[in-house]
Design a protein around this motif. Sequence first.
Motif, short mmCIF file in Angstrom:
data_model
loop_
_atom_site.label_atom_id
_atom_site.label_comp_id
_atom_site.label_asym_id
_atom_site.label_seq_id
_atom_site.Cartn_x
_atom_site.Cartn_y
_atom_site.Cartn_z
N ASP A 192 -6.72 -5.67 -7.34
CA ASP A 192 -7.49 -4.42 -7.45
C ASP A 192 -6.93 -3.63 -8.64
O ASP A 192 -5.75 -3.72 -8.95
N ASP B 295 -16.37 -8.21 -4.25
CA ASP B 295 -17.18 -7.21 -3.53
C ASP B 295 -17.19 -6.00 -4.46
O ASP B 295 -16.26 -5.20 -4.46
N MET C 267 -11.14 3.68 -12.12
CA MET C 267 -10.60 2.98 -10.95
C MET C 267 -9.09 2.91 -11.05
O MET C 267 -8.40 2.98 -10.05
N GLY D 180 -18.09 -2.79 -7.23
CA GLY D 180 -18.33 -1.35 -7.15
C GLY D 180 -17.14 -0.56 -6.65
O GLY D 180 -16.00 -0.99 -6.77
N ASP E 54 -16.40 -6.69 -17.23
CA ASP E 54 -15.43 -7.31 -16.31
C ASP E 54 -16.12 -8.34 -15.42
O ASP E 54 -15.57 -9.40 -15.14
N PHE F 204 -10.08 -8.17 -12.05
CA PHE F 204 -10.43 -9.55 -11.72
C PHE F 204 -10.91 -10.30 -12.97
O PHE F 204 -10.99 -11.52 -12.98
N GLN G 202 -12.43 5.87 -2.78
CA GLN G 202 -12.60 6.35 -4.16
C GLN G 202 -13.67 7.45 -4.20
O GLN G 202 -13.50 8.47 -4.87
N THR H 233 -16.35 -2.00 5.37
CA THR H 233 -16.68 -3.20 4.58
C THR H 233 -18.11 -3.64 4.82
O THR H 233 -18.57 -3.67 5.96
N ARG I 111 -9.80 -1.70 0.58
CA ARG I 111 -8.92 -1.34 1.69
C ARG I 111 -8.66 -2.54 2.58
O ARG I 111 -8.33 -2.41 3.76
N GLY J 181 -10.53 -4.89 3.93
CA GLY J 181 -11.42 -5.33 5.01
C GLY J 181 -11.62 -6.84 4.97
O GLY J 181 -11.36 -7.54 5.96
N HIS J 182 -12.07 -7.34 3.82
CA HIS J 182 -12.29 -8.79 3.71
C HIS J 182 -10.96 -9.55 3.75
O HIS J 182 -10.86 -10.60 4.38
C1 LIG Z 1 -16.34 -2.23 -2.64
S1 LIG Z 1 -14.63 -2.05 -2.83
C2 LIG Z 1 -13.99 -3.47 -2.04
C3 LIG Z 1 -13.82 -3.32 -0.56
C4 LIG Z 1 -13.10 -4.45 0.13
N1 LIG Z 1 -13.85 -5.69 0.10
C5 LIG Z 1 -12.78 -4.07 1.56
O1 LIG Z 1 -13.35 -4.70 2.47
O2 LIG Z 1 -11.98 -3.18 1.80
C6 LIG Z 1 -14.40 -2.43 -4.51
C7 LIG Z 1 -12.94 -2.39 -4.96
O3 LIG Z 1 -12.86 -3.17 -6.14
C8 LIG Z 1 -12.06 -2.54 -7.09
N2 LIG Z 1 -12.53 -3.01 -8.39
C9 LIG Z 1 -13.71 -2.75 -8.98
N3 LIG Z 1 -13.80 -3.40 -10.15
C10 LIG Z 1 -12.66 -4.11 -10.29
C11 LIG Z 1 -12.16 -5.01 -11.27
N4 LIG Z 1 -12.84 -5.29 -12.38
N5 LIG Z 1 -10.96 -5.57 -11.06
C12 LIG Z 1 -10.23 -5.29 -9.95
N6 LIG Z 1 -10.64 -4.44 -8.99
C13 LIG Z 1 -11.84 -3.86 -9.16
C14 LIG Z 1 -12.23 -1.07 -6.84
O4 LIG Z 1 -11.08 -0.37 -7.28
C15 LIG Z 1 -12.40 -1.02 -5.32
O5 LIG Z 1 -11.18 -0.81 -4.69
#
Ligand SMILES: C[S@@+](CC[C@H](N)C(=O)[O-])C[C@H]1O[C@@H](n2cnc3c(N)ncnc32)[C@H](O)[C@@H]1O
Length: 306
Positions: free
Chosen positions: A50, A98, A125, A100, A215, A76, A105, A4, A29, A31-32
């Motif tokens: 997600d 957060d 995704m 991307g 989005d 989201f 992935q 994260t 995953r 983290g936050h």
């Molecule tokens: C950078 S990761 C997030 C990591 C997370 N904060 C952690 O600490 O584990 C981005 C995640 O957002 C999801 N994602 C990206 N765009 C999204 C959207 N529009 N709606 C929901 N999930 C989304 C992706 O599938 C991915 O799992």
Amino acid sequence: VHETVLLEGAVEAMNIAADARCIDGTYGRGGHSAVILGRLGEEGRLMAIDKDPSAIVDARERFGSDERFEIVQGSFADMSSFAAEQGWEGQVNAILLDLGVSSPQLDVAERGFSFSRSGALDMRMNPDQGQSAAEWLAGAEEKEIADVLYIYGEERHSRRIARAITRAREESPINNTLQLAEIVADALPRRERGKHPATRSFQGIRIFINRELEDLEKGLAAAVDLLAPGGRLVVISFHSLEDRIVKRFIKRESQGEVLPRRLPIPGEAAAGRLRAVGKPVRPGEAEVSANPRARSAIMRVAERLS
Ligand SMILES: C[S@@+](CC[C@H](N)C(=O)[O-])C[C@H]1O[C@@H](n2cnc3c(N)ncnc32)[C@H](O)[C@@H]1O
């Protein structure tokens, strides 16, 4: 494993009270989410979202038995309707995006996000929804491909690459990541140092396939409606296209209604709904050297005004 970015910093910026209602719009995953849950008391609630089915499985395994936690599969961009189901309209205290892709992935070759691992050219995704990158590339017009590479990938050589793609697909379908990476690399006049030649093209196609910027616009608009007065919006971006949208959004929402300068009768402009909190934050050197994904991260924080 997903490492994260801005783990503590982002959760700190969410300013979470023990009984807060929080939304983690990008579970990844967890983290936050884990740190958020650690700050919440028994009355607190966390809704995580997600698109990715593997993130949903992870969330159920890790936090499924925690009654304060709920995981929703979806975008989201639709958080308003997810929150409405809980009766949370206008009552959310902190929202995190957060943006991307997550490391899992990128690391699982079959997801098709990586230009350096051989896998099916998918890039969705949520692989159960919409068109894969291979399907799109098979049917798109050359101009459309060039536009996607130019707009979302900021690729200067977009036309050349689009031409090479349409030529190559006449020979055989483009359905493998390395095959596409090679077509792109061969089409470029010269290589940039330290950067894979397909970096921009893959980014552009991924953003387009997942409607990432649309989005983001919708998610930000929904977030501001959902937040309670004093509630925080925290967004971590990983490239300039995302950050520009976030920056402009916060600016627009901070200004409120802009009245025409020469009104016949002076009126009262509606106040802004957000206040930017502090300056944009970038990860420190130690984090960047430990986690290369952190290099391009930038976090912006805003607070909902009453
Ligand atoms: C950078 S990761 C997030 C990591 C997370 N904060 C952690 O600490 O584990 C981005 C995640 O957002 C999801 N994602 C990206 N765009 C999204 C959207 N529009 N709606 C929901 N999930 C989304 C992706 O599938 C991915 O799992």
